[in-house]
Design a protein around this motif. Structure first.
Motif, PDB file in Angstrom:
ATOM      1  N   THR A   1       0.826  -1.114  -0.093  1.00 50.18           N
ATOM      2  CA  THR A   1       0.072   0.011  -0.038  1.00 50.18           C
ATOM      3  C   THR A   1       1.049   1.120  -0.036  1.00 50.18           C
ATOM      4  OG1 THR A   1      -1.637  -1.313   1.159  1.00 50.18           O
ATOM      5  CG2 THR A   1      -1.667   1.179   1.050  1.00 50.18           C
ATOM      6  N   GLY A   2       1.974   1.250   0.711  1.00 54.16           N
ATOM      7  CA  GLY A   2       2.814   2.137   0.728  1.00 54.16           C
ATOM      8  C   GLY A   2       3.718   2.585  -0.615  1.00 54.16           C
ATOM      9  N   LEU A   3       3.577   1.670  -1.335  1.00 54.71           N
ATOM     10  CA  LEU A   3       4.351   1.856  -2.682  1.00 54.71           C
ATOM     11  C   LEU A   3       3.479   2.810  -3.622  1.00 54.71           C
ATOM     12  CD1 LEU A   3       5.456  -1.748  -3.496  1.00 54.71           C
ATOM     13  CD2 LEU A   3       7.043   0.136  -3.045  1.00 54.71           C
ATOM     14  N   GLY A   4       2.178   2.846  -3.301  1.00 52.02           N
ATOM     15  CA  GLY A   4       1.336   3.548  -4.035  1.00 52.02           C
ATOM     16  C   GLY A   4       1.356   5.068  -3.967  1.00 52.02           C
ATOM     17  N   LEU A   5       1.801   5.458  -2.558  1.00 51.80           N
ATOM     18  CA  LEU A   5       1.897   6.797  -2.394  1.00 51.80           C
ATOM     19  C   LEU A   5       3.135   7.609  -3.045  1.00 51.80           C
ATOM     20  CD1 LEU A   5       1.970   6.306   1.715  1.00 51.80           C
ATOM     21  CD2 LEU A   5       0.152   6.971  -0.004  1.00 51.80           C
ATOM     22  N   PRO A   6       2.579   8.795  -3.424  1.00 46.50           N
ATOM     23  CA  PRO A   6       3.543   9.911  -4.374  1.00 46.50           C
ATOM     24  C   PRO A   6       4.538  10.376  -3.292  1.00 46.50           C
ATOM     25  CG  PRO A   6       1.511  11.019  -3.887  1.00 46.50           C
ATOM     26  CD  PRO A   6       1.134   9.490  -3.302  1.00 46.50           C
ATOM     27  N   LEU A   7       5.823  10.289  -3.920  1.00 46.34           N
ATOM     28  CA  LEU A   7       6.914  10.801  -3.262  1.00 46.34           C
ATOM     29  C   LEU A   7       7.106  12.147  -3.607  1.00 46.34           C
ATOM     30  CD1 LEU A   7       9.269   7.808  -3.381  1.00 46.34           C
ATOM     31  CD2 LEU A   7       8.013   8.334  -1.421  1.00 46.34           C
ATOM     32  N   PRO A   8       7.414  13.315  -2.573  1.00 45.70           N
ATOM     33  CA  PRO A   8       7.686  14.500  -3.111  1.00 45.70           C
ATOM     34  C   PRO A   8       8.906  14.593  -3.844  1.00 45.70           C
ATOM     35  CG  PRO A   8       8.438  14.159  -0.917  1.00 45.70           C
ATOM     36  CD  PRO A   8       7.755  12.964  -1.244  1.00 45.70           C
ATOM     37  N   ALA A   9       8.826  15.491  -4.857  1.00 46.52           N
ATOM     38  CA  ALA A   9      10.076  15.667  -5.701  1.00 46.52           C
ATOM     39  C   ALA A   9      10.222  17.340  -6.021  1.00 46.52           C
ATOM     40  CB  ALA A   9       9.908  15.012  -7.079  1.00 46.52           C
ATOM     41  N   GLN A  10      11.197  17.791  -6.092  1.00 50.25           N
ATOM     42  CA  GLN A  10      11.561  19.325  -6.519  1.00 50.25           C
ATOM     43  C   GLN A  10      12.405  19.119  -7.686  1.00 50.25           C
ATOM     44  OE1 GLN A  10      13.123  21.109  -3.290  1.00 50.25           O
ATOM     45  NE2 GLN A  10      11.320  20.914  -2.084  1.00 50.25           N
ATOM     46  N   ALA A  11      12.181  20.228  -8.595  1.00 54.56           N
ATOM     47  CA  ALA A  11      12.798  20.310  -9.804  1.00 54.56           C
ATOM     48  C   ALA A  11      13.079  21.838 -10.185  1.00 54.56           C
ATOM     49  CB  ALA A  11      12.298  19.689 -10.984  1.00 54.56           C
ATOM     50  N   GLY A  12      13.847  22.286 -11.002  1.00 56.01           N
ATOM     51  CA  GLY A  12      14.005  23.739 -11.082  1.00 56.01           C
ATOM     52  C   GLY A  12      15.015  24.076 -12.155  1.00 56.01           C
ATOM     53  N   MET A  13      15.005  25.080 -12.895  1.00 54.93           N
ATOM     54  CA  MET A  13      15.601  25.447 -13.970  1.00 54.93           C
ATOM     55  C   MET A  13      17.178  25.891 -13.538  1.00 54.93           C
ATOM     56  SD  MET A  13      14.051  25.067 -16.569  1.00 54.93           S
ATOM     57  CE  MET A  13      15.026  25.550 -18.050  1.00 54.93           C
ATOM     58  N   VAL A  14      18.298  25.461 -14.058  1.00 51.55           N
ATOM     59  CA  VAL A  14      19.486  25.741 -13.738  1.00 51.55           C
ATOM     60  C   VAL A  14      19.975  26.778 -14.682  1.00 51.55           C
ATOM     61  CG1 VAL A  14      21.969  24.993 -13.244  1.00 51.55           C
ATOM     62  CG2 VAL A  14      19.911  23.674 -12.623  1.00 51.55           C
ATOM     63  N   GLY A  15      20.326  27.816 -14.446  1.00 46.69           N
ATOM     64  CA  GLY A  15      21.086  28.718 -15.435  1.00 46.69           C
ATOM     65  C   GLY A  15      22.403  28.480 -15.810  1.00 46.69           C
ATOM     66  N   THR A  16      22.767  28.966 -16.881  1.00 46.75           N
ATOM     67  CA  THR A  16      24.080  28.617 -17.516  1.00 46.75           C
ATOM     68  C   THR A  16      25.330  29.309 -16.443  1.00 46.75           C
ATOM     69  OG1 THR A  16      23.316  28.903 -19.753  1.00 46.75           O
ATOM     70  CG2 THR A  16      25.483  29.097 -19.527  1.00 46.75           C
ATOM     71  N   GLU A  17      24.925  30.426 -15.928  1.00 47.72           N
ATOM     72  CA  GLU A  17      26.242  31.034 -15.029  1.00 47.72           C
ATOM     73  C   GLU A  17      26.155  30.188 -13.836  1.00 47.72           C
ATOM     74  OE1 GLU A  17      23.292  32.789 -16.138  1.00 47.72           O
ATOM     75  OE2 GLU A  17      24.167  33.925 -17.881  1.00 47.72           O
ATOM     76  N   ALA A  18      24.902  29.666 -13.293  1.00 47.05           N
ATOM     77  CA  ALA A  18      25.044  28.592 -12.079  1.00 47.05           C
ATOM     78  C   ALA A  18      25.861  27.544 -12.373  1.00 47.05           C
ATOM     79  CB  ALA A  18      23.841  28.224 -11.453  1.00 47.05           C
ATOM     80  N   VAL A  19      25.864  26.976 -13.685  1.00 48.47           N
ATOM     81  CA  VAL A  19      26.335  25.964 -14.106  1.00 48.47           C
ATOM     82  C   VAL A  19      28.207  26.182 -14.327  1.00 48.47           C
ATOM     83  CG1 VAL A  19      27.065  24.007 -15.880  1.00 48.47           C
ATOM     84  CG2 VAL A  19      24.730  24.671 -15.096  1.00 48.47           C
ATOM     85  N   PHE A  20      28.382  27.197 -14.632  1.00 48.40           N
ATOM     86  CA  PHE A  20      29.940  27.488 -14.972  1.00 48.40           C
ATOM     87  C   PHE A  20      30.496  28.100 -13.663  1.00 48.40           C
ATOM     88  CE2 PHE A  20      29.139  28.440 -19.656  1.00 48.40           C
ATOM     89  CZ  PHE A  20      29.650  27.137 -19.907  1.00 48.40           C
ATOM     90  N   ALA A  21      29.734  28.490 -12.776  1.00 43.81           N
ATOM     91  CA  ALA A  21      30.403  28.952 -11.391  1.00 43.81           C
ATOM     92  C   ALA A  21      30.532  27.736 -10.518  1.00 43.81           C
ATOM     93  CB  ALA A  21      29.152  29.807 -10.765  1.00 43.81           C
ATOM     94  N   SER A  22      30.052  26.602 -10.850  1.00 41.77           N
ATOM     95  CA  SER A  22      30.140  25.482  -9.982  1.00 41.77           C
ATOM     96  C   SER A  22      31.618  25.060 -10.058  1.00 41.77           C
ATOM     97  CB  SER A  22      29.132  24.305 -10.226  1.00 41.77           C
ATOM     98  OG  SER A  22      29.459  23.885 -11.591  1.00 41.77           O
ATOM     99  N   GLY A  23      32.291  25.422 -11.112  1.00 45.52           N
ATOM    100  CA  GLY A  23      33.751  24.980 -11.500  1.00 45.52           C
ATOM    101  C   GLY A  23      33.977  23.819 -12.232  1.00 45.52           C
ATOM    102  N   ASP A  24      32.780  23.527 -12.930  1.00 44.44           N
ATOM    103  CA  ASP A  24      32.819  22.272 -13.783  1.00 44.44           C
ATOM    104  C   ASP A  24      32.910  22.939 -15.320  1.00 44.44           C
ATOM    105  OD1 ASP A  24      32.392  20.468 -11.971  1.00 44.44           O
ATOM    106  OD2 ASP A  24      30.239  20.515 -12.107  1.00 44.44           O
ATOM    107  N   ARG A  25      33.456  24.084 -15.534  1.00 46.32           N
ATOM    108  CA  ARG A  25      33.555  24.581 -16.850  1.00 46.32           C
ATOM    109  C   ARG A  25      34.417  23.743 -17.551  1.00 46.32           C
ATOM    110  NH1 ARG A  25      32.951  30.135 -19.462  1.00 46.32           N
ATOM    111  NH2 ARG A  25      34.516  30.144 -21.080  1.00 46.32           N
ATOM    112  N   ASP A  26      35.645  23.636 -17.033  1.00 46.63           N
ATOM    113  CA  ASP A  26      36.554  22.662 -17.702  1.00 46.63           C
ATOM    114  C   ASP A  26      36.060  21.479 -18.277  1.00 46.63           C
ATOM    115  OD1 ASP A  26      38.482  25.023 -17.693  1.00 46.63           O
ATOM    116  OD2 ASP A  26      39.482  24.032 -16.011  1.00 46.63           O
TER     117      ASP A  26
END
Length: 66
Positions: free
Chosen positions: A17-42
């Motif tokens: 019965t517990g398998l049928g319960l929805p689990l909370p999830a969060q999603a959001g847009m990540v901007g280009t500046e945030a990706v490059f600021a994370s240090g993964d540019r190289d």
């Protein structure tokens, strides 16, 4: 033995019965500046320099700009 089976059946019913319960999830847009600021540019630039990645991007209509 009967008590054990009833207990096991009850636990299984609650578990299934517990398998049928929805689990909370969060999603959001990540901007280009945030990706490059994370240090993964190289890392990103090295992936984009690979021939197989470039071919897949061009196959999907992404133009190469320098």
């Amino acid at each position: 033995m009967v008590k054990y089976r009833k207990l096991l059946a009850s636990l299984l019913i609650v578990s299934i019965t517990g398998l049928g319960l929805p689990l909370p999830a969060q999603a959001g847009m990540v901007g280009t500046e945030a990706v490059f600021a994370s240090g993964d540019r190289d890392t990103i630039l090295s992936m984009l320099d690979r021939a197989d990645v470039r071919a897949q991007l061009e196959a999907r209509g992404v133009n190469r700009r320098m």
